[in-house]
Write a protein that holds these residues in place. Sequence first.
Motif, short mmCIF file in Angstrom:
data_model
loop_
_atom_site.label_atom_id
_atom_site.label_comp_id
_atom_site.label_asym_id
_atom_site.label_seq_id
_atom_site.Cartn_x
_atom_site.Cartn_y
_atom_site.Cartn_z
N GLU A 123 45.35 -85.45 11.77
CA GLU A 123 44.83 -84.93 10.49
C GLU A 123 45.83 -84.95 9.34
OE1 GLU A 123 42.63 -81.32 10.79
OE2 GLU A 123 41.11 -82.25 12.07
N LEU A 124 47.09 -84.66 9.58
CA LEU A 124 48.04 -84.60 8.46
C LEU A 124 48.15 -85.92 7.70
CD1 LEU A 124 51.04 -82.36 9.66
CD2 LEU A 124 49.17 -81.78 8.11
N GLY A 127 45.51 -86.23 5.04
CA GLY A 127 45.40 -85.15 4.05
C GLY A 127 44.65 -83.93 4.52
N GLN A 128 44.40 -83.80 5.82
CA GLN A 128 43.68 -82.64 6.35
C GLN A 128 44.66 -81.60 6.91
OE1 GLN A 128 39.93 -83.85 8.60
NE2 GLN A 128 41.08 -85.79 8.66
N TRP A 129 44.16 -80.42 7.18
CA TRP A 129 44.92 -79.30 7.74
C TRP A 129 46.20 -79.07 6.94
CZ3 TRP A 129 46.25 -78.43 13.65
CH2 TRP A 129 46.20 -77.06 13.92
N GLN A 130 46.06 -79.03 5.64
CA GLN A 130 47.21 -78.92 4.75
C GLN A 130 47.92 -77.58 4.83
OE1 GLN A 130 48.69 -81.42 2.55
NE2 GLN A 130 47.65 -82.39 4.26
N ASP A 131 47.24 -76.54 5.34
CA ASP A 131 47.90 -75.23 5.43
C ASP A 131 48.59 -75.03 6.78
OD1 ASP A 131 45.62 -75.11 6.96
OD2 ASP A 131 44.96 -73.15 6.21
N LYS A 134 52.48 -74.30 6.52
CA LYS A 134 52.67 -72.97 5.91
C LYS A 134 52.34 -71.88 6.91
CE LYS A 134 49.58 -71.29 3.14
NZ LYS A 134 48.67 -71.04 2.00
N GLY A 167 53.78 -88.62 6.43
CA GLY A 167 52.85 -87.49 6.36
C GLY A 167 53.55 -86.15 6.29
N PRO A 170 56.06 -84.20 2.21
CA PRO A 170 55.85 -83.04 1.33
C PRO A 170 56.31 -81.73 1.94
CG PRO A 170 53.87 -84.43 1.47
CD PRO A 170 54.80 -84.88 2.53
N HIS A 171 56.44 -81.70 3.28
CA HIS A 171 56.76 -80.44 3.95
C HIS A 171 58.20 -80.41 4.46
CE1 HIS A 171 52.40 -79.89 3.97
NE2 HIS A 171 52.28 -81.05 4.56
#
Length: 851
Positions: A123-124, A127-131, A134, A167, A170-171
Amino acid sequence: MEEQLKQIFIDCANPDTTIRTQAEANVNNFKASDYPAFLSTCAQILGNPQTADLPRSMAGLVLKNALTCKDSTERSNLYAKWSSVQPEIRQNIKNLTLAAVASPSPAASGPAAQVVAYIAAVELPTGQWQDLIKNLISMLQPQSPDGQKKATLEALGYICEEVDSSGLKPHSNSILTAVCSGISQNQNPEVVYAGCRALFNTLEFIQSNFQRDSERDTIMGILCTAANSPHIRARTAAMECLVQIATLYYRYLPPYMQTLFGLTVNAIKQDEEPMALQSIEFWSTICDEEADCDYDQYDKRESHHFIRGALPHLVPVLNECLTKQEDEPEDDAWTVVSAAATCLSLITATVEDEIIPFVMGFVNQNINSTNWKLMEAATLAFGSILEANKDKLRDIIIQALPVLLSHMSSQQASVRDTTAWTIGRVCQLHGEIATSGIQHLVGGLGNSLNDAPRVASNVCYAIHYLLEQYVEKAQQPTNPVSPYYSALLGQLFNVIAREDGSQSNLRVSAYETITVLISAGADDTLPTLHQAIPHFIASFASALGSGSSEEKIELQTLLCGVSQAIIRRLPPQALQAPVAGTQSPPLIDRFMELFLSIPSSHSKPTPAHEDALLSIACVVTTIEGEFVKYLNHVMPFLLAGLSAAEDTAFCQTAVGLVGDISRAVGKNFAGHEQVVTIFVQNLQNSAINKDVKPAIICAFGDIALAIGADFERYIPTVMNMLRQAGQTTVDPLNDDQVEYLNQLRESICEAFTGLIIGLREGNGNLQVFFPHIEWIVQFITFVWRDPTRSDALNKGLIGMVGDVLSTFGKNTPSIFFPELKAIATECSKMEDADIKQIAMWCLDMLKKYGA
């Protein structure tokens, strides 16, 4: 379904095979009947704190297996299947598994961490499960339970391992901060260990962080602290990170090397084996990096010469490690001894003869010690530096060989084993010195072929490399091998027959040594070889019968190698004579019969099939045009290989054999052009390994050269294949891809030349090429403009220019003359004599045609 699945999961761990097999079948049935409901139920079991550990653990395992597997194609199918589940069901599963990561039960939190990572891998990137990241970081609060911290760090580590780095970009900062905090702010060794494992998996995508001094200092400080942890798993995991940093970020190491030197050397001296091994690996990695800096002229990195600076302090510590042998060592075990010996070899490759004085003092002191561990350690140290400067080692080796040979009678098998290996290294790396004492070496080593398997295997290795020095001197009336040929052959036959021959690769080593012995034998050894051939023939025939599949494949492969050596060594008249002492058909017929029997001795292609084709290629090369008598017998086997697109080695070898046969039999290959159809199918097959394609394209030219005008009907199809191959593009910054593209383009040039010459010399209709002239010239000019083209490609391109001009003459569209003239002019100034000659010929033709 939940209660049923719980019981089924319990049954999956039942020691009773019948119950366990039925339970596994039930799992598959539930999965097939309602996949979304099945996954949801597994997640409910995993996330339910009231459920016992065993079904929770099994639920996590089943969920993981529903999301991933080793096979890339099947894994893609699993990803697609997960993505097809309704979003609300997927979200519920994600919530349950994420909650299970925080479970106080390791039976649930451990598997849940893996499931989270495998869902993230799907998913990452889309663009899914973006939270997710966090939410995981929020679970790493100082007051969080240690079990939760450990499982959360494991989840982050798995995610960094499974998800493509793009992917995670950004994190990256938040992951790095959380992981470093997890290591530095905890005393629990399992949390520190999990944090170090997670950090290890982040290292490849934190380049920007490592470029900043303050962040780099923080990371290195945390790891150096963790590497001093009182707990072995934690400090070893930290050292693994430091080893990886040495690979990825060598250029940034200077400020930390003093600390790292003390840390690693102390660990090598006195820490437990896992930590000592990683510390040695650190220095081996430094060797690799510095050798790369020195070797690769295009590498922009500067060597910091850490190894040169550490030599006086590091090498004595590694020498000492060599004395830490086990009394009864396991074969091929990776120990501090083997790691230290490997490191010494790598240091030698890095600083060459500078290491000699730091090792030879230890060797001279201990080589004749009454303590067998010191004697073996000195021998191993000496063998590990034999890649140093030959001139500097020459006198040392000459003095050492008699001592080493005397050690072959040691009471300790480990001493004899290491000594045989060291003598083998001398024979491999210093052949000129070894051959000067062949009589002593053969006498001293031959008797040890009866020793324990690991010793005898290394003796074979030593004899193998000693004999290799004479292969190029075999075509003589006699040579220094001749006095020992018969006795060695008999001794090696005895080794092959040993009941323990499967241990330590002994039988394989003996067969390979026989192959080299045959190749190294002078003319006066041929009568002995003739007498031995019936033994080989009988062994080969026996290897075609029943028996263990792996053993049969290995034996057939080895006997193919021996057979090739015999075919190359015997004169042609001997190959056409019957097997010695029999009224059988010619020897070459018997060999072909054996090679062609290999496919029928297996139910599917094996590595032995490839070796059988290579053996047939050896026959082709040896008897050339006379091979035509075997052509019809070989074609079914050959076509099977060409059609085995999924077996790269088998297919590629078959393609090469087509070229060999067509060149050997010439026009007699006509009537067997069905291979062209298979070639076209393979080129259009997206699943075939790309490395096979250049060979196929070259083979078009070989067939055209062989059958001449009979190839004319294939020209439109083949030219279309060349056109499609010519449109291939790669990443110009990827060296491997650029090399492949050059090979592909070289094959196009070679094929085109073969097509032109084949039809011209076969009186074919060259007009069939006229519809393709525009593409041909465009290909030449396009490739010429590519700055990454190889020297071999330059030759192929100017050859194509000559083919175009000589074939089309005045009919060559004059619009192309300026570019062709520019290419020919540039080639005429190159240093390669062949390229210059072809270029001058092209310029003469261009002048003749008014260019």
